[in-house]
Motif scaffolding. Structure first.
Motif, mmCIF file in Angstrom:
data_model
loop_
_atom_site.group_PDB
_atom_site.id
_atom_site.type_symbol
_atom_site.label_atom_id
_atom_site.label_comp_id
_atom_site.label_asym_id
_atom_site.label_seq_id
_atom_site.Cartn_x
_atom_site.Cartn_y
_atom_site.Cartn_z
ATOM 1 N N UNK A 1 0.987 -1.348 -0.058
ATOM 2 C CA UNK A 1 -0.224 -0.010 -0.111
ATOM 3 C C UNK A 1 0.741 0.696 -0.243
ATOM 4 N N UNK A 2 0.360 2.325 -0.957
ATOM 5 C CA UNK A 2 1.598 3.658 -0.472
ATOM 6 C C UNK A 2 1.227 3.723 0.681
ATOM 7 N N UNK A 3 2.776 5.095 0.665
ATOM 8 C CA UNK A 3 2.142 5.926 2.128
ATOM 9 C C UNK A 3 1.547 6.684 2.521
ATOM 10 N N UNK A 4 1.014 7.801 1.746
ATOM 11 C CA UNK A 4 -0.557 8.667 1.354
ATOM 12 C C UNK A 4 -1.585 7.733 2.533
ATOM 13 N N UNK A 5 -1.426 5.981 2.042
ATOM 14 C CA UNK A 5 -2.821 5.682 2.128
ATOM 15 C C UNK A 5 -2.823 5.026 3.375
ATOM 16 N N UNK A 6 -1.465 4.735 3.927
ATOM 17 C CA UNK A 6 -1.432 4.314 5.170
ATOM 18 C C UNK A 6 -1.378 5.341 6.312
ATOM 19 N N UNK A 7 -0.645 6.232 5.959
ATOM 20 C CA UNK A 7 -0.984 7.515 7.050
ATOM 21 C C UNK A 7 -1.946 7.977 6.834
ATOM 22 N N UNK A 8 -2.943 7.911 5.585
ATOM 23 C CA UNK A 8 -4.297 8.641 6.302
ATOM 24 C C UNK A 8 -5.488 6.945 7.563
ATOM 25 N N UNK A 9 -4.537 6.219 6.876
ATOM 26 C CA UNK A 9 -4.875 5.202 8.257
ATOM 27 C C UNK A 9 -5.133 5.334 9.441
ATOM 28 N N UNK A 10 -3.839 5.762 9.827
ATOM 29 C CA UNK A 10 -3.196 6.123 10.795
ATOM 30 C C UNK A 10 -3.860 7.535 12.155
ATOM 31 N N UNK A 11 -4.130 8.266 10.589
ATOM 32 C CA UNK A 11 -4.958 9.651 10.985
ATOM 33 C C UNK A 11 -6.364 8.888 11.145
ATOM 34 N N UNK A 12 -7.341 7.961 10.392
ATOM 35 C CA UNK A 12 -8.660 7.856 11.447
ATOM 36 C C UNK A 12 -8.462 6.931 12.876
ATOM 37 N N UNK A 13 -7.286 6.088 13.033
ATOM 38 C CA UNK A 13 -7.038 5.219 14.128
ATOM 39 C C UNK A 13 -6.691 6.596 15.467
ATOM 40 N N UNK A 14 -5.920 7.303 14.664
ATOM 41 C CA UNK A 14 -5.253 8.364 15.776
ATOM 42 C C UNK A 14 -6.758 9.478 16.181
ATOM 43 N N UNK A 15 -7.428 10.019 15.360
ATOM 44 C CA UNK A 15 -8.562 10.911 15.493
ATOM 45 C C UNK A 15 -9.410 9.954 16.529
ATOM 46 N N UNK A 16 -9.540 8.536 16.614
ATOM 47 C CA UNK A 16 -10.617 7.809 17.339
ATOM 48 C C UNK A 16 -10.224 7.304 18.454
ATOM 49 N N UNK A 17 -8.651 7.777 18.228
ATOM 50 C CA UNK A 17 -8.280 6.927 19.753
ATOM 51 C C UNK A 17 -8.529 8.575 21.122
ATOM 52 N N UNK A 18 -8.508 9.696 20.149
ATOM 53 C CA UNK A 18 -8.625 11.174 20.661
ATOM 54 C C UNK A 18 -9.770 11.655 21.379
ATOM 55 N N UNK A 19 -11.088 11.058 20.473
ATOM 56 C CA UNK A 19 -12.445 11.406 20.317
ATOM 57 C C UNK A 19 -12.865 10.624 21.662
ATOM 58 N N UNK A 20 -12.397 9.258 21.542
ATOM 59 C CA UNK A 20 -13.022 8.258 22.584
ATOM 60 C C UNK A 20 -12.604 7.854 23.826
ATOM 61 N N UNK A 21 -10.305 7.879 24.199
ATOM 62 C CA UNK A 21 -9.622 8.373 25.726
ATOM 63 C C UNK A 21 -8.753 8.880 25.794
ATOM 64 N N UNK A 22 -7.792 9.377 24.255
ATOM 65 C CA UNK A 22 -6.797 9.730 24.089
ATOM 66 C C UNK A 22 -5.817 9.163 23.823
ATOM 67 N N UNK A 23 -4.287 9.543 24.087
ATOM 68 C CA UNK A 23 -3.036 8.266 23.206
ATOM 69 C C UNK A 23 -3.333 8.703 21.463
ATOM 70 N N UNK A 24 -4.316 9.363 20.424
ATOM 71 C CA UNK A 24 -3.762 9.673 19.348
ATOM 72 C C UNK A 24 -2.262 10.378 18.533
ATOM 73 N N UNK A 25 -1.913 10.413 19.760
ATOM 74 C CA UNK A 25 -0.457 10.991 18.997
ATOM 75 C C UNK A 25 0.483 10.110 18.585
ATOM 76 N N UNK A 26 0.547 9.069 19.852
ATOM 77 C CA UNK A 26 1.188 7.919 19.797
ATOM 78 C C UNK A 26 0.786 6.651 18.321
ATOM 79 N N UNK A 27 0.053 7.384 17.720
ATOM 80 C CA UNK A 27 -0.376 6.346 16.618
ATOM 81 C C UNK A 27 -0.194 7.457 15.498
#
Length: 253
Positions: A1-27
């Motif tokens: 998979x391309x790097x931008x797509x992987x970064x997109x997925x990391x962004x989804x995970x980070x945004x969701x973590x911050x909304x639910x409980x925190x720790x998005x920066x560590x993704x």
């Protein structure tokens, strides 16, 4: 998979973590570093990308925000903006090594506090004869230092915030989560403005855009999901995130 797509997925995970409980920066931060970005630049890019996501989550929570103990939301937000500005300014004038070295220990403290916060709060309040242990001034002072940390590094500032509130104000995780997300948005927005001006974040537009888009989507989805979580499940997710991010941060080198 391309790097931008992987970064997109990391962004989804980070945004969701911050909304639910925190720790998005560590993704977000490790994903950008793995993509070849220098750590200082990755810190700035991740903060800028996660700021709109935090705003999106705060918008979802806007009707659920309640004051933190005796402190008004307006005063708390003003202190968060001020502290974040100070913290982001320190990035420009101080080396990151010293503060970064302290971050794992701050995370460990936050994790232990979250795990035992309600019990400690009950014991102390029983000894003192009152449930709310922090005055309005104490809450604002604590929030200022939390915001300085958030503006400087940002990692798990939401986890630390809930830890302080759980002991000082005996607030339940689910009840305080909307205000936590609102303060996270204020901290991230303030530091992002300074990083946009003073850093080289705009030299990586593709990765910045990919992470920003993913984080906004994750922030919306995570906030809607967290609103439907029972209190015990939200607390469990938050504690799990705290433990994992603390262990990974100790092992990152």
């Amino acid at each position: 998979m391309s790097t931008p797509f992987l970064i997109l997925l990391a962004g989804v995970a980070a945004g969701a973590l911050n909304a639910i409980g925190g720790g998005g920066t560590f993704v977000a931060l490790p994903a950008l570093v793995a993509a070849g970005m220098p750590p200082v630049l990755a810190n700035a890019v991740s903060r800028i990308a996660l700021a709109p996501a935090a705003v999106a989550s705060a918008w979802v929570y806007r009707r659920d925000v309640i004051p933190v103990g005796p402190t008004s939301a307006r005063a708390l937000t003003a202190v968060s903006v001020l502290g974040s500005g100070v913290g982001a300014g320190l990035v420009l004038v101080l080396p990151a090594a010293s503060f970064d070295a302290a971050s794992p220990w701050l995370l460990a403290f936050a994790t232990v506090t979250l795990a035992s916060g309600r019990y400690v709060s009950r014991v102390v309040s029983r000894l003192l004869g009152r449930s709310v242990l922090m005055s309005s001034r104490a809450v604002l002072i604590a929030q200022f230092f939390l915001a300085v940390y958030g503006g400087y590094f940002g990692g798990a500032v939401g986890i630390l915030t809930v830890a302080v509130w759980s002991i000082g104000l005996a607030l339940d995780t689910a009840v305080s989560n909307p205000m936590r997300v609102t303060q996270l948005a204020a901290i991230f927005l303030t530091s992002s403005v300074l990083f946009l001006i003073a850093s080289d974040a705009l030299t990586a537009p593709l990765l910045l855009t990919a992470m920003l888009a993913g984080a906004v989507a994750g922030g919306f989805a995570g906030a809607y999901l967290a609103r439907r979580f029972p209190a015990w499940l939200l607390r469990g997710v938050l504690l799990t995130t705290a433990v994992i991010t603390t262990v990974l941060y100790f092992l990152r080198d």
